[in-house]
Design a protein around this motif. Structure first.
Motif, PDB file in Angstrom:
ATOM      1  N   VAL A 211      19.072  42.625  17.843  1.00 48.60           N
ATOM      2  CA  VAL A 211      18.702  42.128  19.167  1.00 48.60           C
ATOM      3  C   VAL A 211      17.248  41.670  19.123  1.00 48.60           C
ATOM      4  N   LYS A 212      16.876  40.844  20.074  1.00 52.59           N
ATOM      5  CA  LYS A 212      15.502  40.339  20.163  1.00 52.59           C
ATOM      6  C   LYS A 212      14.692  41.220  21.098  1.00 52.59           C
ATOM      7  N   ALA A 213      13.460  41.508  20.738  1.00 54.35           N
ATOM      8  CA  ALA A 213      12.568  42.300  21.580  1.00 54.35           C
ATOM      9  C   ALA A 213      12.381  41.595  22.915  1.00 54.35           C
ATOM     10  N   GLY A 214      12.479  42.377  23.997  1.00 49.37           N
ATOM     11  CA  GLY A 214      12.245  41.862  25.337  1.00 49.37           C
ATOM     12  C   GLY A 214      13.415  41.127  25.961  1.00 49.37           C
ATOM     13  N   GLU A 215      14.495  40.900  25.207  1.00 48.60           N
ATOM     14  CA  GLU A 215      15.665  40.221  25.765  1.00 48.60           C
ATOM     15  C   GLU A 215      16.690  41.243  26.222  1.00 48.60           C
ATOM     16  N   PRO A 216      17.444  40.932  27.285  1.00 46.21           N
ATOM     17  CA  PRO A 216      18.403  41.905  27.813  1.00 46.21           C
ATOM     18  C   PRO A 216      19.553  42.191  26.841  1.00 46.21           C
ATOM     19  N   VAL A 217      19.978  43.444  26.857  1.00 46.15           N
ATOM     20  CA  VAL A 217      21.133  43.913  26.095  1.00 46.15           C
ATOM     21  C   VAL A 217      22.073  44.566  27.102  1.00 46.15           C
ATOM     22  N   GLN A 218      23.335  44.179  27.087  1.00 44.68           N
ATOM     23  CA  GLN A 218      24.317  44.797  27.969  1.00 44.68           C
ATOM     24  C   GLN A 218      25.221  45.716  27.160  1.00 44.68           C
ATOM     25  N   LEU A 219      25.285  46.971  27.582  1.00 47.58           N
ATOM     26  CA  LEU A 219      26.220  47.930  27.012  1.00 47.58           C
ATOM     27  C   LEU A 219      27.396  47.987  27.975  1.00 47.58           C
ATOM     28  N   VAL A 220      28.537  47.477  27.547  1.00 47.10           N
ATOM     29  CA  VAL A 220      29.735  47.459  28.379  1.00 47.10           C
ATOM     30  C   VAL A 220      30.560  48.680  27.976  1.00 47.10           C
ATOM     31  N   VAL A 221      30.506  49.721  28.825  1.00 47.66           N
ATOM     32  CA  VAL A 221      31.108  51.013  28.505  1.00 47.66           C
ATOM     33  C   VAL A 221      32.435  51.154  29.229  1.00 47.66           C
ATOM     34  N   LYS A 222      33.489  51.362  28.451  1.00 40.73           N
ATOM     35  CA  LYS A 222      34.817  51.675  28.999  1.00 40.73           C
ATOM     36  C   LYS A 222      35.068  53.132  28.646  1.00 40.73           C
ATOM     37  N   ALA A 223      35.256  53.978  29.681  1.00 43.06           N
ATOM     38  CA  ALA A 223      35.332  55.423  29.420  1.00 43.06           C
ATOM     39  C   ALA A 223      36.455  56.072  30.216  1.00 43.06           C
ATOM     40  N   ASP A 224      37.074  57.091  29.598  1.00 39.59           N
ATOM     41  CA  ASP A 224      38.114  57.842  30.290  1.00 39.59           C
ATOM     42  C   ASP A 224      37.541  58.978  31.138  1.00 39.59           C
ATOM     43  N   GLU A 225      36.233  59.203  31.063  1.00 41.33           N
ATOM     44  CA  GLU A 225      35.541  60.168  31.919  1.00 41.33           C
ATOM     45  C   GLU A 225      34.063  59.796  31.969  1.00 41.33           C
ATOM     46  N   PRO A 226      33.346  60.199  33.016  1.00 40.52           N
ATOM     47  CA  PRO A 226      31.926  59.848  33.118  1.00 40.52           C
ATOM     48  C   PRO A 226      31.103  60.540  32.037  1.00 40.52           C
ATOM     49  N   GLY A 227      29.945  59.964  31.755  1.00 38.74           N
ATOM     50  CA  GLY A 227      29.051  60.530  30.751  1.00 38.74           C
ATOM     51  C   GLY A 227      27.696  59.871  30.801  1.00 38.74           C
ATOM     52  N   GLU A 228      26.963  59.994  29.702  1.00 43.51           N
ATOM     53  CA  GLU A 228      25.609  59.470  29.656  1.00 43.51           C
ATOM     54  C   GLU A 228      25.272  59.039  28.233  1.00 43.51           C
ATOM     55  N   LEU A 229      24.617  57.899  28.116  1.00 42.31           N
ATOM     56  CA  LEU A 229      24.090  57.442  26.836  1.00 42.31           C
ATOM     57  C   LEU A 229      22.593  57.689  26.820  1.00 42.31           C
ATOM     58  N   HIS A 230      22.082  58.084  25.677  1.00 40.54           N
ATOM     59  CA  HIS A 230      20.647  58.304  25.503  1.00 40.54           C
ATOM     60  C   HIS A 230      20.131  57.220  24.569  1.00 40.54           C
ATOM     61  N   VAL A 231      19.109  56.490  25.027  1.00 40.30           N
ATOM     62  CA  VAL A 231      18.513  55.423  24.249  1.00 40.30           C
ATOM     63  C   VAL A 231      17.175  55.950  23.736  1.00 40.30           C
ATOM     64  N   HIS A 232      17.068  56.110  22.435  1.00 40.81           N
ATOM     65  CA  HIS A 232      15.882  56.704  21.826  1.00 40.81           C
ATOM     66  C   HIS A 232      14.833  55.631  21.542  1.00 40.81           C
ATOM     67  N   SER A 233      14.349  55.030  22.642  1.00 33.08           N
ATOM     68  CA  SER A 233      13.307  54.016  22.589  1.00 33.08           C
ATOM     69  C   SER A 233      12.023  54.638  23.129  1.00 33.08           C
ATOM     70  N   THR A 234      10.976  53.826  23.250  1.00 37.88           N
ATOM     71  CA  THR A 234       9.740  54.300  23.842  1.00 37.88           C
ATOM     72  C   THR A 234       9.484  53.483  25.095  1.00 37.88           C
ATOM     73  N   PRO A 235       9.629  54.058  26.290  1.00 38.85           N
ATOM     74  CA  PRO A 235      10.048  55.425  26.571  1.00 38.85           C
ATOM     75  C   PRO A 235      11.567  55.566  26.408  1.00 38.85           C
ATOM     76  N   GLU A 236      12.025  56.821  26.250  1.00 40.07           N
ATOM     77  CA  GLU A 236      13.457  57.081  26.135  1.00 40.07           C
ATOM     78  C   GLU A 236      14.140  56.787  27.467  1.00 40.07           C
ATOM     79  N   LYS A 237      15.422  56.423  27.371  1.00 31.91           N
ATOM     80  CA  LYS A 237      16.192  56.108  28.574  1.00 31.91           C
ATOM     81  C   LYS A 237      17.480  56.924  28.571  1.00 31.91           C
ATOM     82  N   GLU A 238      17.889  57.372  29.742  1.00 32.94           N
ATOM     83  CA  GLU A 238      19.180  58.031  29.928  1.00 32.94           C
ATOM     84  C   GLU A 238      19.994  57.142  30.849  1.00 32.94           C
ATOM     85  N   LEU A 239      21.150  56.703  30.362  1.00 33.84           N
ATOM     86  CA  LEU A 239      21.967  55.747  31.101  1.00 33.84           C
ATOM     87  C   LEU A 239      23.322  56.365  31.432  1.00 33.84           C
TER      88      LEU A 239
END
Length: 120
Positions: free
Chosen positions: A56-84
Motif C-alpha cells: 500500500v502507499k503511505a497516506g492513501e486509504p486502505v479499506q478492510l472489508v470484513v465479513k464475519a460470523d460474529e463481531p470482533g476487533e482488528l488491531h493495527v500495529h501502526s504508530t499510533p496503534e488502532k483498534e477497529l
C-alpha cells in the motif's frame, strides 16, 4: 486490412478486462481514485487471509472489508496503534498509514496476523 486493424483494436482493448481474474482476497492495484481494498473473512473461529502481505502507499486509504460470523476487533500495529471493531455481517473499515514499513493487522481473539501492510 481495415478489418484486421479493427479486430486487433478490440482484442487489445479487451486484454485488461481478461487479465483481471484472480484471488478474491487479492487487493486491486492502488490508484489515486480508489482505496486499496482487502477482503477479510472470519468464519467458525478462523480467518482468511492469514499473514498475507499487501503493498500500500503511505497516506492513501486502505479499506478492510470484513465479513464475519460474529463481531470482533482488528488491531493495527501502526504508530499510533488502532483498534477497529467490526460487526457480524459485512463491515468496511477505512484506515491510512502515514509511515513506511510493515504494519501487522491482527486478531487478538484468534492470536493470528491477518494481513501485513507493506507501506511505501
Amino acid at each position: 486490412m481495415r478489418r484486421t486493424a479493427a479486430v486487433l483494436t478490440v482484442l487489445l482493448c479487451a486484454l485488461p478486462v481478461l487479465a483481471g481474474c484472480g484471488d478474491d482476497n487479492e487487493a486491486p492495484p492502488a490508484s489515486s481514485d480508489s482505496p486499496t481494498a482487502i477482503n477479510i473473512e472470519f468464519s467458525g473461529g478462523s480467518v482468511t487471509p492469514k499473514g498475507k502481505r499487501v503493498e500500500v502507499k503511505a497516506g492513501e486509504p486502505v479499506q478492510l472489508v470484513v465479513k464475519a460470523d460474529e463481531p470482533g476487533e482488528l488491531h493495527v500495529h501502526s504508530t499510533p496503534e488502532k483498534e477497529l471493531p467490526y460487526s457480524e455481517g459485512t463491515t468496511t473499515l477505512t484506515l491510512k498509514i502515514d509511515q513506511p514499513g510493515v504494519v501487522d493487522v491482527e486478531s487478538h481473539d484468534l492470536d493470528v496476523i491477518v494481513v501485513q501492510l507493506e507501506v511505501s
